[in-house]
Motif scaffolding. Structure first.
Motif, PDB file in Angstrom:
ATOM      1  N   LEU A 181       0.894  -1.229   0.076  1.00 46.01           N
ATOM      2  CA  LEU A 181       0.148  -0.116   0.064  1.00 46.01           C
ATOM      3  C   LEU A 181       0.696   1.220   0.084  1.00 46.01           C
ATOM      4  O   LEU A 181       2.129   1.358   0.279  1.00 46.01           O
ATOM      5  N   HIS A 182       0.272   2.299  -0.385  1.00 48.16           N
ATOM      6  CA  HIS A 182       1.218   3.870  -0.275  1.00 48.16           C
ATOM      7  C   HIS A 182       1.472   3.754   1.188  1.00 48.16           C
ATOM      8  O   HIS A 182       0.731   4.078   2.207  1.00 48.16           O
ATOM      9  N   LEU A 183       2.894   3.711   1.514  1.00 41.92           N
ATOM     10  CA  LEU A 183       3.323   3.702   2.835  1.00 41.92           C
ATOM     11  C   LEU A 183       3.524   5.102   3.379  1.00 41.92           C
ATOM     12  O   LEU A 183       4.784   5.526   3.357  1.00 41.92           O
TER      13      LEU A 183
ATOM     14  N   GLU B 126      -8.233  -5.792  -2.236  1.00 35.73           N
ATOM     15  CA  GLU B 126      -7.969  -4.434  -2.987  1.00 35.73           C
ATOM     16  C   GLU B 126      -8.395  -3.322  -2.730  1.00 35.73           C
ATOM     17  O   GLU B 126      -9.589  -3.134  -2.741  1.00 35.73           O
ATOM     18  N   GLU B 127      -7.670  -2.211  -2.998  1.00 33.92           N
ATOM     19  CA  GLU B 127      -8.058  -1.053  -2.477  1.00 33.92           C
ATOM     20  C   GLU B 127      -8.506  -0.134  -3.570  1.00 33.92           C
ATOM     21  O   GLU B 127      -9.501   0.819  -3.306  1.00 33.92           O
ATOM     22  N   THR B 128      -8.101  -0.145  -4.848  1.00 39.22           N
ATOM     23  CA  THR B 128      -8.272   0.710  -5.804  1.00 39.22           C
ATOM     24  C   THR B 128      -8.846   0.352  -7.081  1.00 39.22           C
ATOM     25  O   THR B 128      -8.970  -0.779  -7.462  1.00 39.22           O
TER      26      THR B 128
ATOM     27  N   VAL C 221      -0.314  12.537  -8.168  1.00 38.17           N
ATOM     28  CA  VAL C 221       0.353  13.785  -7.698  1.00 38.17           C
ATOM     29  C   VAL C 221       0.017  13.989  -6.239  1.00 38.17           C
ATOM     30  O   VAL C 221       0.570  14.500  -5.485  1.00 38.17           O
ATOM     31  N   ASN C 222      -1.009  13.400  -5.606  1.00 41.37           N
ATOM     32  CA  ASN C 222      -1.554  13.474  -4.309  1.00 41.37           C
ATOM     33  C   ASN C 222      -0.600  12.809  -3.243  1.00 41.37           C
ATOM     34  O   ASN C 222      -0.584  13.108  -2.285  1.00 41.37           O
ATOM     35  N   LEU C 223       0.052  11.684  -3.743  1.00 44.39           N
ATOM     36  CA  LEU C 223       0.992  11.018  -2.849  1.00 44.39           C
ATOM     37  C   LEU C 223       2.341  11.330  -3.092  1.00 44.39           C
ATOM     38  O   LEU C 223       3.264  11.205  -2.309  1.00 44.39           O
ATOM     39  N   ALA C 224       2.923  11.388  -4.478  1.00 41.84           N
ATOM     40  CA  ALA C 224       4.325  11.730  -4.866  1.00 41.84           C
ATOM     41  C   ALA C 224       4.528  13.113  -4.286  1.00 41.84           C
ATOM     42  O   ALA C 224       5.705  13.492  -4.011  1.00 41.84           O
TER      43      ALA C 224
ATOM     44  N   ASP D   1       0.687  14.520   1.048  1.00 44.30           N
ATOM     45  CA  ASP D   1       0.448  13.147   1.944  1.00 44.30           C
ATOM     46  C   ASP D   1      -0.762  12.319   1.661  1.00 44.30           C
ATOM     47  O   ASP D   1      -1.219  11.592   2.773  1.00 44.30           O
ATOM     48  N   GLY D   2      -1.173  12.163   0.554  1.00 45.35           N
ATOM     49  CA  GLY D   2      -2.331  11.354  -0.036  1.00 45.35           C
ATOM     50  C   GLY D   2      -3.456  11.942   0.792  1.00 45.35           C
ATOM     51  O   GLY D   2      -3.578  13.113   1.064  1.00 45.35           O
ATOM     52  N   HIS D   3      -4.785  11.225   0.665  1.00 45.55           N
ATOM     53  CA  HIS D   3      -6.006  11.574   1.108  1.00 45.55           C
ATOM     54  C   HIS D   3      -5.878  11.972   2.509  1.00 45.55           C
ATOM     55  O   HIS D   3      -5.392  11.511   3.417  1.00 45.55           O
TER      56      HIS D   3
ATOM     57  N   SER E 191     -12.116   4.195   4.305  1.00 45.53           N
ATOM     58  CA  SER E 191     -11.404   3.093   3.290  1.00 45.53           C
ATOM     59  C   SER E 191     -10.505   2.129   4.100  1.00 45.53           C
ATOM     60  O   SER E 191     -10.854   0.895   3.747  1.00 45.53           O
ATOM     61  N   PHE E 192      -9.830   2.610   5.113  1.00 45.14           N
ATOM     62  CA  PHE E 192      -8.960   1.556   5.900  1.00 45.14           C
ATOM     63  C   PHE E 192      -9.865   0.606   6.777  1.00 45.14           C
ATOM     64  O   PHE E 192      -9.457  -0.300   7.109  1.00 45.14           O
ATOM     65  N   ALA E 193     -10.853   1.272   7.398  1.00 44.89           N
ATOM     66  CA  ALA E 193     -12.082   0.516   8.067  1.00 44.89           C
ATOM     67  C   ALA E 193     -12.451  -0.659   7.180  1.00 44.89           C
ATOM     68  O   ALA E 193     -12.517  -1.812   7.605  1.00 44.89           O
TER      69      ALA E 193
HETATM   70  N1  ADE Z   1      -2.952   7.203   1.679  1.00 46.54           N
HETATM   71  C1  ADE Z   1      -2.698   5.609   1.500  1.00 46.54           C
HETATM   72  N2  ADE Z   1      -3.533   5.094   0.500  1.00 46.54           N
HETATM   73  C2  ADE Z   1      -3.959   6.077  -0.230  1.00 46.54           C
HETATM   74  C3  ADE Z   1      -4.354   5.864  -1.375  1.00 46.54           C
HETATM   75  N3  ADE Z   1      -4.757   5.027  -2.307  1.00 46.54           N
HETATM   76  N4  ADE Z   1      -4.944   7.159  -2.109  1.00 46.54           N
HETATM   77  C4  ADE Z   1      -4.602   8.389  -1.347  1.00 46.54           C
HETATM   78  N5  ADE Z   1      -3.976   8.496  -0.280  1.00 46.54           N
HETATM   79  C5  ADE Z   1      -3.593   7.214   0.385  1.00 46.54           C
END
Ligand code: ADE
Length: 415
Positions: free
Chosen positions: A49-51, A147-149, A336-339, A342-344, A352-354
């Protein structure tokens, strides 16, 4: 055993994790449940996952439920090195750093699989794909995955359709408490955050081209509009395009939009959305960014072929000189939101993680009776998460009276 950039960064990572944890109330209540019931006792969880901090809190929640965690990133540019170091200090096995080469990225996915996980949690399906191609010797011992996405779910459904999927996978993305919030409000805010933080430019008065009007595109268009931008949407689906038009945006093909855009944000999940024919027509100073899972929405090979010069002009911004014009690419065309941010937001990843946590529990408890297919999240789980979220926000809702229930179920009653 772990491999991270610098353990000296752990202190900052712990602070980020504590901040995230304090803003993820739904996951907190699941954690309390897990602490008591230990659903993952004796279970190895392999995660890609996006760490970053929220992901680390998910992993910690699963650990508190008894799991052993082996974790890597799901994108070479989204790992936060301080968080990765903090995860090691909290007892996880971690293989991830920001700026991995493609080779290192796959080495790290393989490291997770070397630990022989029982359950896998994926974002984009690279880990599950690797299991089904180069690490098939492990397939028999996998109970299942989550699967997350959107991109990952599309890949997995295609595998299931061909009978190629060898264990059950829970589709977290399509839970209402995931995509309606994460994809829409999460991407809406975090993609804009990435663009704004990286460029420090003004949105008001700019023309922003949003490619794709799925849940992510809707969120990005809505938030760009809120910043005072003039929003153009490009689409291939007539119904989505019509929705975008009636939501008040201009709709046109990219071959027209590319001449007008100051900022481009791709959200399609498809490749080559921006390519040679578009780069050639762009305005001087156009800013390009991608919010889709893979870095193929903006064709970087085409950009490189066209460019007479490429320079890094600011952190996370490359300037491509194309026919005396400057085209700026953010975060190497990766999410762009993670690179670049800080992501969402925490409150969105909370839901999402629940879903991920409860999905993984479902696999552990029921995998023996599950088929090798993609499973949707049951309504009851969605409703539980939505109610917990509403409670944490101080909102309550009505309940149907017995008469109303009867009315809704009795087709003979009429009006
Ligand atoms: N942070 C962790 N996982 C993410 C994702 N899939 N999208 C956006 N931010 C995140």
């Amino acid at each position: 055993m772990s491999n991270v950039k610098d353990m000296g960064l752990a202190k900052e990572g712990h602070m980020k994790m504590e901040w995230a944890k304090n803003h993820m109330p739904v996951l907190a209540s699941i954690r309390e449940e897990f602490k008591k019931t230990k659903p993952f006792k004796g279970i190895k969880l392999g995660m890609a996952l996006h760490l970053e901090a929220k992901t680390a809190i998910l992993a910690e929640t699963l650990m508190e439920g008894g799991a052993e965690i082996i974790i890597t990133g799901c994108n070479p540019l989204s790992t936060q090195d301080d968080v990765a170091a903090a995860c090691v200090e909290r007892g996880m096995e971690v293989y991830a750093w920001r700026g991995e080469t493609n080779e290192e990225y796959y080495e790290n996915l393989n490291k997770v699989l070397d630990a022989k996980p029982d359950v896998v949690i994926d974002d984009g399906a690279d880990l599950i794909f690797l299991l089904h191609t180069k690490r098939t010797e492990l397939l028999d011992s996998i109970m299942g995955g989550c699967e997350e996405t959107t991109t990952g779910v599309i890949r997995l459904k295609a595998m299931a359709q061909e009978g190629a999927l060898k264990f059950p996978v829970i589709n977290v993305n399509d839970a209402d408490t995931k995509h309606l919030f994460d994809n829409r409000y999460g991407t809406g805010q975090s993609a804009l955050d990435g663009v704004l933080r990286t460029t420090n430019l003004l949105m008001a008065g700019k023309t922003v081209v949003v490619a794709g009007y799925g849940w992510c595109g809707r969120g990005v268009a809505m938030r760009a509009d809120g910043h005072g931008a003039n929003v153009i949407v490009t689409e291939v689906d007539p119904i989505r395009a019509l929705e975008a038009r009636m939501d008040g945006y201009q709709v046109m093909p990219m071959c027209e939009a590319c001449k007008l855009g100051d900022v481009f944000i791709t959200t399609t999940g498809c490749k080559d959305i921006l390519r040679t024919e578009h780069f050639l027509l762009m305005k001087d100073g156009a800013v390009l960014s991608n919010a889709g899972h893979f870095d193929n929405e903006i064709n970087k090979n085409n950009l490189n072929e066209l460019a007479s010069e490429v320079n890094v002009v600011r952190n996370n911004i490359e300037e491509y000189k194309v026919n005396n014009k400057r085209i700026y690419l953010l975060g190497e065309g990766r999410l762009v939101n993670l690179a670049c941010a800080d992501g969402h937001p925490c409150e969105v990843m909370d839901m999402s993680f629940a879903n991920q946590a409860l999905g993984a529990k479902n696999i552990v408890e029921n995998s023996k009776n599950m088929e090798n297919k993609v499973y949707e999240i049951p309504y009851e789980q969605d409703a539980k998460i939505a109610l917990l979220k509403l409670k944490s926000m101080g909102s309550e809702i009505d309940e149907l009276t017995p008469e109303q229930k009867k009315y809704l179920n009795d087709w003979k009653e009429g009006t």
